[in-house]
Design a protein around this motif. Sequence first.
Motif, PDB file in Angstrom:
ATOM      1  N   GLN A 127       0.489  -0.913  -0.031  1.00 26.61           N
ATOM      2  CA  GLN A 127      -0.267  -0.165   0.125  1.00 26.61           C
ATOM      3  C   GLN A 127       0.805   1.655   0.111  1.00 26.61           C
ATOM      4  O   GLN A 127       1.848   1.524   0.867  1.00 26.61           O
ATOM      5  N   GLY A 128       0.905   2.287  -0.854  1.00 26.55           N
ATOM      6  CA  GLY A 128       1.824   3.233  -1.223  1.00 26.55           C
ATOM      7  C   GLY A 128       2.995   2.786  -1.475  1.00 26.55           C
ATOM      8  O   GLY A 128       3.566   2.484  -2.399  1.00 26.55           O
ATOM      9  N   MET A 129       3.427   3.132  -0.028  1.00 28.06           N
ATOM     10  CA  MET A 129       5.588   2.760   0.202  1.00 28.06           C
ATOM     11  C   MET A 129       5.381   1.585   0.600  1.00 28.06           C
ATOM     12  O   MET A 129       6.848   1.708   0.874  1.00 28.06           O
ATOM     13  N   SER A 130       4.804   1.072   1.348  1.00 22.05           N
ATOM     14  CA  SER A 130       4.997  -0.014   2.057  1.00 22.05           C
ATOM     15  C   SER A 130       4.464  -1.487   1.987  1.00 22.05           C
ATOM     16  O   SER A 130       3.225  -1.421   1.450  1.00 22.05           O
ATOM     17  N   TRP A 131       4.510  -2.554   3.287  1.00 22.83           N
ATOM     18  CA  TRP A 131       3.935  -3.863   2.512  1.00 22.83           C
ATOM     19  C   TRP A 131       2.836  -3.538   4.294  1.00 22.83           C
ATOM     20  O   TRP A 131       3.366  -3.825   5.711  1.00 22.83           O
ATOM     21  N   VAL A 132       1.548  -3.732   3.997  1.00 19.61           N
ATOM     22  CA  VAL A 132       0.420  -3.850   5.160  1.00 19.61           C
ATOM     23  C   VAL A 132      -0.034  -5.853   5.259  1.00 19.61           C
ATOM     24  O   VAL A 132      -0.611  -6.380   4.543  1.00 19.61           O
ATOM     25  N   PRO A 133       0.281  -5.478   6.730  1.00 23.88           N
ATOM     26  CA  PRO A 133      -1.002  -7.099   7.141  1.00 23.88           C
ATOM     27  C   PRO A 133      -1.899  -7.169   6.281  1.00 23.88           C
ATOM     28  O   PRO A 133      -3.010  -5.817   6.374  1.00 23.88           O
ATOM     29  N   ALA A 134      -2.930  -8.061   6.119  1.00 22.90           N
ATOM     30  CA  ALA A 134      -3.643  -7.952   5.589  1.00 22.90           C
ATOM     31  C   ALA A 134      -4.966  -8.019   6.552  1.00 22.90           C
ATOM     32  O   ALA A 134      -4.448  -8.777   7.997  1.00 22.90           O
ATOM     33  N   PRO A 135      -6.427  -7.954   7.430  1.00 24.47           N
ATOM     34  CA  PRO A 135      -7.144  -7.623   8.360  1.00 24.47           C
ATOM     35  C   PRO A 135      -7.208  -9.460   8.512  1.00 24.47           C
ATOM     36  O   PRO A 135      -7.053 -10.136   7.639  1.00 24.47           O
ATOM     37  N   ASP A 136      -7.257  -9.645   9.775  1.00 23.82           N
ATOM     38  CA  ASP A 136      -7.232 -11.162   9.799  1.00 23.82           C
ATOM     39  C   ASP A 136      -6.055 -12.420   9.391  1.00 23.82           C
ATOM     40  O   ASP A 136      -6.140 -13.747   9.334  1.00 23.82           O
ATOM     41  N   ALA A 137      -4.818 -10.919   9.583  1.00 22.55           N
ATOM     42  CA  ALA A 137      -3.763 -12.121   9.181  1.00 22.55           C
ATOM     43  C   ALA A 137      -3.244 -12.758  10.570  1.00 22.55           C
ATOM     44  O   ALA A 137      -3.407 -11.757  11.220  1.00 22.55           O
ATOM     45  N   PRO A 138      -2.863 -14.032  10.138  1.00 23.04           N
ATOM     46  CA  PRO A 138      -1.977 -14.347  11.064  1.00 23.04           C
ATOM     47  C   PRO A 138      -1.094 -13.845  11.723  1.00 23.04           C
ATOM     48  O   PRO A 138      -0.302 -13.019  11.043  1.00 23.04           O
ATOM     49  N   PRO A 139      -0.398 -13.938  13.013  1.00 23.92           N
ATOM     50  CA  PRO A 139      -0.193 -12.517  13.681  1.00 23.92           C
ATOM     51  C   PRO A 139       1.793 -12.434  13.491  1.00 23.92           C
ATOM     52  O   PRO A 139       1.664 -11.750  13.373  1.00 23.92           O
ATOM     53  N   TRP A 140       2.038 -13.897  12.678  1.00 23.10           N
ATOM     54  CA  TRP A 140       3.590 -13.596  12.425  1.00 23.10           C
ATOM     55  C   TRP A 140       3.355 -12.260  10.963  1.00 23.10           C
ATOM     56  O   TRP A 140       4.650 -12.239  10.178  1.00 23.10           O
ATOM     57  N   SER A 141       2.331 -12.211  10.403  1.00 24.26           N
ATOM     58  CA  SER A 141       2.323 -11.529   9.220  1.00 24.26           C
ATOM     59  C   SER A 141       2.648 -10.233   9.399  1.00 24.26           C
ATOM     60  O   SER A 141       3.098  -9.301   9.004  1.00 24.26           O
ATOM     61  N   GLN A 142       2.861  -9.915  11.138  1.00 24.84           N
ATOM     62  CA  GLN A 142       3.238  -8.040  11.129  1.00 24.84           C
ATOM     63  C   GLN A 142       4.835  -7.929  11.483  1.00 24.84           C
ATOM     64  O   GLN A 142       5.466  -7.127  10.729  1.00 24.84           O
ATOM     65  N   GLU A 143       5.412  -9.320  11.754  1.00 23.84           N
ATOM     66  CA  GLU A 143       6.411  -9.097  11.530  1.00 23.84           C
ATOM     67  C   GLU A 143       7.184  -9.571  10.230  1.00 23.84           C
ATOM     68  O   GLU A 143       8.122  -9.380  10.194  1.00 23.84           O
ATOM     69  N   LEU A 144       6.262 -10.571   9.261  1.00 27.31           N
ATOM     70  CA  LEU A 144       6.893 -10.585   7.930  1.00 27.31           C
ATOM     71  C   LEU A 144       6.857  -8.825   7.337  1.00 27.31           C
ATOM     72  O   LEU A 144       7.897  -8.207   6.843  1.00 27.31           O
ATOM     73  N   CYS A 145       5.917  -8.248   7.458  1.00 23.58           N
ATOM     74  CA  CYS A 145       6.100  -6.926   6.994  1.00 23.58           C
ATOM     75  C   CYS A 145       7.504  -6.493   7.719  1.00 23.58           C
ATOM     76  O   CYS A 145       7.563  -5.875   6.749  1.00 23.58           O
ATOM     77  N   LYS A 146       7.144  -6.161   8.799  1.00 23.54           N
ATOM     78  CA  LYS A 146       8.066  -5.260   9.416  1.00 23.54           C
ATOM     79  C   LYS A 146       9.363  -5.848   8.587  1.00 23.54           C
ATOM     80  O   LYS A 146      10.640  -4.711   8.106  1.00 23.54           O
ATOM     81  N   LYS A 147       9.846  -6.702   8.693  1.00 22.16           N
ATOM     82  CA  LYS A 147      11.311  -6.869   8.363  1.00 22.16           C
ATOM     83  C   LYS A 147      11.426  -6.988   6.694  1.00 22.16           C
ATOM     84  O   LYS A 147      12.398  -5.833   6.117  1.00 22.16           O
ATOM     85  N   LEU A 148      10.301  -7.001   5.810  1.00 21.28           N
ATOM     86  CA  LEU A 148       9.785  -7.095   4.637  1.00 21.28           C
ATOM     87  C   LEU A 148      10.653  -4.742   4.196  1.00 21.28           C
ATOM     88  O   LEU A 148      11.303  -4.570   3.341  1.00 21.28           O
ATOM     89  N   ASN A 149       9.639  -4.352   4.901  1.00 21.61           N
ATOM     90  CA  ASN A 149       9.960  -3.058   4.915  1.00 21.61           C
ATOM     91  C   ASN A 149      10.898  -2.120   5.225  1.00 21.61           C
ATOM     92  O   ASN A 149      11.229  -1.257   4.876  1.00 21.61           O
ATOM     93  N   GLN A 150      11.615  -3.094   5.324  1.00 19.96           N
ATOM     94  CA  GLN A 150      12.860  -3.072   6.083  1.00 19.96           C
ATOM     95  C   GLN A 150      14.001  -2.451   4.640  1.00 19.96           C
ATOM     96  O   GLN A 150      15.567  -1.829   4.846  1.00 19.96           O
TER      97      GLN A 150
END
Length: 283
Positions: A127-150
């Motif tokens: 979205q825009g310029m970064s990776w965003v977890p989907a609604p209702d995604a498993p908790p690890w998708s937060q972690e994944l996005c954080k890593k991808l966004n680096q």
Amino acid sequence: SPEPQTSYSFRGLQISSFANRSWTRTDFLAWLGELQLYTWRNESDTVGFLKPWSQGTFSEQQWEQLQHTFQVYRRSFTRDIWEFVKILHLDYPLEIQISGGCELLPRNTSESFLRAAFQGKDVLSFQGMSWVPAPDAPPWSQELCKKLNQDQGTKETVHWLLHDIWPQLVRGLLQTGKSELKKQVKPEAWLSSGPPPRPGHLWLVCHVSGFYPKPVRVTWARGEQEEPGTQQGDVMPNADSTWYLRVTLDVEAAEAAGLSCRVKHSSLGDQDIILYWDHHSSV
Ligand code: 7LP
């Protein structure tokens, strides 16, 4: 009612299967509207053109550059996933589907999307310029996005593909594929009766075949009045890349007279096909 298609959406799909620690494959497919233009199978080093006009208006060199980006991406993706699986303690087998697309809008603007699914469920999107977890995604998708966004470089490349390259590719394809995209083929239509659903009833079938493009509207009607209970089947492919559809109606035998089947399709202009059951000679 169907109208000549004025906007074409470009859709790409990546399907990656990871069976275990070592076996994996990734395939890509892409369409403009209902036409598949590209295939890139795991076994192949290069993206395959399914139409002579698939290169759009890109030069040989621009296309090579784009293909190189995808070759690097495919290798990196596979390596990344193996790493993520370890970090996140996920279990094999896993299926990852990535879909992306682009729609040209009026006034030279466009709208693009990119999202990823894990085991058939959305996990994240760009979205825009970064990776965003989907609604209702498993908790690890937060972690994944954080890593991808680096990874600023990858985010810039994704943004460039979504907002510069894809719209540019689509504009070119609308030119090079013009005649095939504008193609219109008129349907033929005929009536038949199916097995009577119950005593005293008739099963009316309206067949519509050979039309292109896909959007069509077929209805059973009495005069101008659409019959409730019309059942539209799925539009099915003919072997010659035209389409086929049947629309059925269950009526009391005494009520069949006066019914007609009406076909609206872009190839027909305002000249709808109308077939009357009364004129149909049942066998
Ligand atoms: C192109 C950039 O899929 C779909 C189109 C995406 C195009 C991305 C790219 O290939 C990888 C290499 O990056 C490195 O080199 C670049 C130059 O070539 C830059 O310098 C960059 O800064 C540098 O890092 C990079 O490795 C990337 O991570 C590849 C994969 C990117 C990607 N991310 C989104 C989808 C992830 C979905 C995962 C879902 C999942 C994951 C795990 C378990 C379950 C589900 N960049």
